[in-house]
Design an enzyme around this catalytic site. Sequence first.
Site, PDB file in Angstrom:
ATOM      1  N   MET A 115      18.923  -7.164  78.735  1.00  0.00           N
ATOM      2  CA  MET A 115      19.478  -5.904  78.206  1.00  0.00           C
ATOM      3  C   MET A 115      19.822  -4.928  79.327  1.00  0.00           C
ATOM      4  O   MET A 115      19.587  -3.734  79.232  1.00  0.00           O
ATOM      5  CB  MET A 115      18.478  -5.253  77.230  1.00  0.00           C
ATOM      6  CG  MET A 115      18.098  -6.144  76.065  1.00  0.00           C
ATOM      7  SD  MET A 115      16.708  -5.513  75.095  1.00  0.00           S
ATOM      8  CE  MET A 115      15.325  -5.836  76.212  1.00  0.00           C
ATOM      9  N   ASP A 153      17.022  -9.533  63.263  1.00  0.00           N
ATOM     10  CA  ASP A 153      17.713  -8.688  64.220  1.00  0.00           C
ATOM     11  C   ASP A 153      19.189  -9.051  64.252  1.00  0.00           C
ATOM     12  O   ASP A 153      19.635  -9.969  63.566  1.00  0.00           O
ATOM     13  CB  ASP A 153      17.118  -8.889  65.618  1.00  0.00           C
ATOM     14  CG  ASP A 153      15.752  -8.236  65.772  1.00  0.00           C
ATOM     15  OD1 ASP A 153      15.374  -7.440  64.894  1.00  0.00           O
ATOM     16  OD2 ASP A 153      15.072  -8.533  66.766  1.00  0.00           O
ATOM     17  N   LYS A 162      19.010  -3.601  65.702  1.00  0.00           N
ATOM     18  CA  LYS A 162      19.299  -2.422  66.510  1.00  0.00           C
ATOM     19  C   LYS A 162      20.437  -2.765  67.449  1.00  0.00           C
ATOM     20  O   LYS A 162      20.558  -3.895  67.919  1.00  0.00           O
ATOM     21  CB  LYS A 162      18.075  -2.000  67.327  1.00  0.00           C
ATOM     22  CG  LYS A 162      16.802  -1.799  66.519  1.00  0.00           C
ATOM     23  CD  LYS A 162      15.627  -1.523  67.430  1.00  0.00           C
ATOM     24  CE  LYS A 162      14.327  -1.377  66.638  1.00  0.00           C
ATOM     25  NZ  LYS A 162      13.909  -2.664  66.017  1.00  0.00           N
TER      26      LYS A 162
END
Length: 256
Positions: free
Chosen positions: A170, A35, A55
């Site tokens: 997040m 990631d 991402k």
Amino acid sequence: MTGRVYLVGSGPGDPELLTVKAKRLIEEADVVLHDKLPGPALALVPDEKAEDVGKRAGGDRTSQQYTNDRLVELAEQGKTVVRLKGGDPFVFGRGGEEMEHLADHGVEFEYVPGVTAGVAGPGVAGIPVTHRDHNSSVSFVTGHEDPTKDESAVDWGALAATGGTIVVYMGVGRLPDYTRVLMEEGMDPETPVALVERATWPDQQVAVGTLDTIVEVRDEEGIEPPAITVIGPVAATRERVEAFLRTGGEPPTEGE
């Protein structure tokens, strides 16, 4: 002969916080699918092994389906594969989906825990997520839910009523939404809140405010993802200990 996949947590980013086992597996792997969030720890991954399947919110992204299929494809080629994720693979890291996909396709896998940012991020900023003087519970929630959901699965009203620490992963982008809801649900606007951006990375930033002011503080300080939000009285402990807090690097010299 089918290979094996290791679902590995890299911790919050500082390479020294990688587990001994994770480091060994990276060295032994044929391929490392990583990631964006492993951050500085990615320096341990040789370029010839690395495949970026990361991402970014609102930016370039690799679909989860591609990642799932790629893990199976590499394993079926007999490869030893490390799926390297920031933090811990099973804490808002979609490791559970990858595990199920591997099992559905008959691929052996092993889970290797990592230090999750929801504990490490606040901790390196001088904020313990639990403290017997302040809270008896801690809730970990995502601020970036599946966009196909009709409504949030997070019961912010219930969280407001617990009196415990709330740690949001997040959640920088939706900070105005959930802070507003928490106040509407009765949480004191003066509740301390901290934002920890890129915890343990060289460019780590910390911003502290209250439930009522933290959005303004976020904008003034330029806090951006990846960041952890800590809501609750424990967030105020940073002010008391900050002057004595070491955040990594070389050990203190004699007399320091």
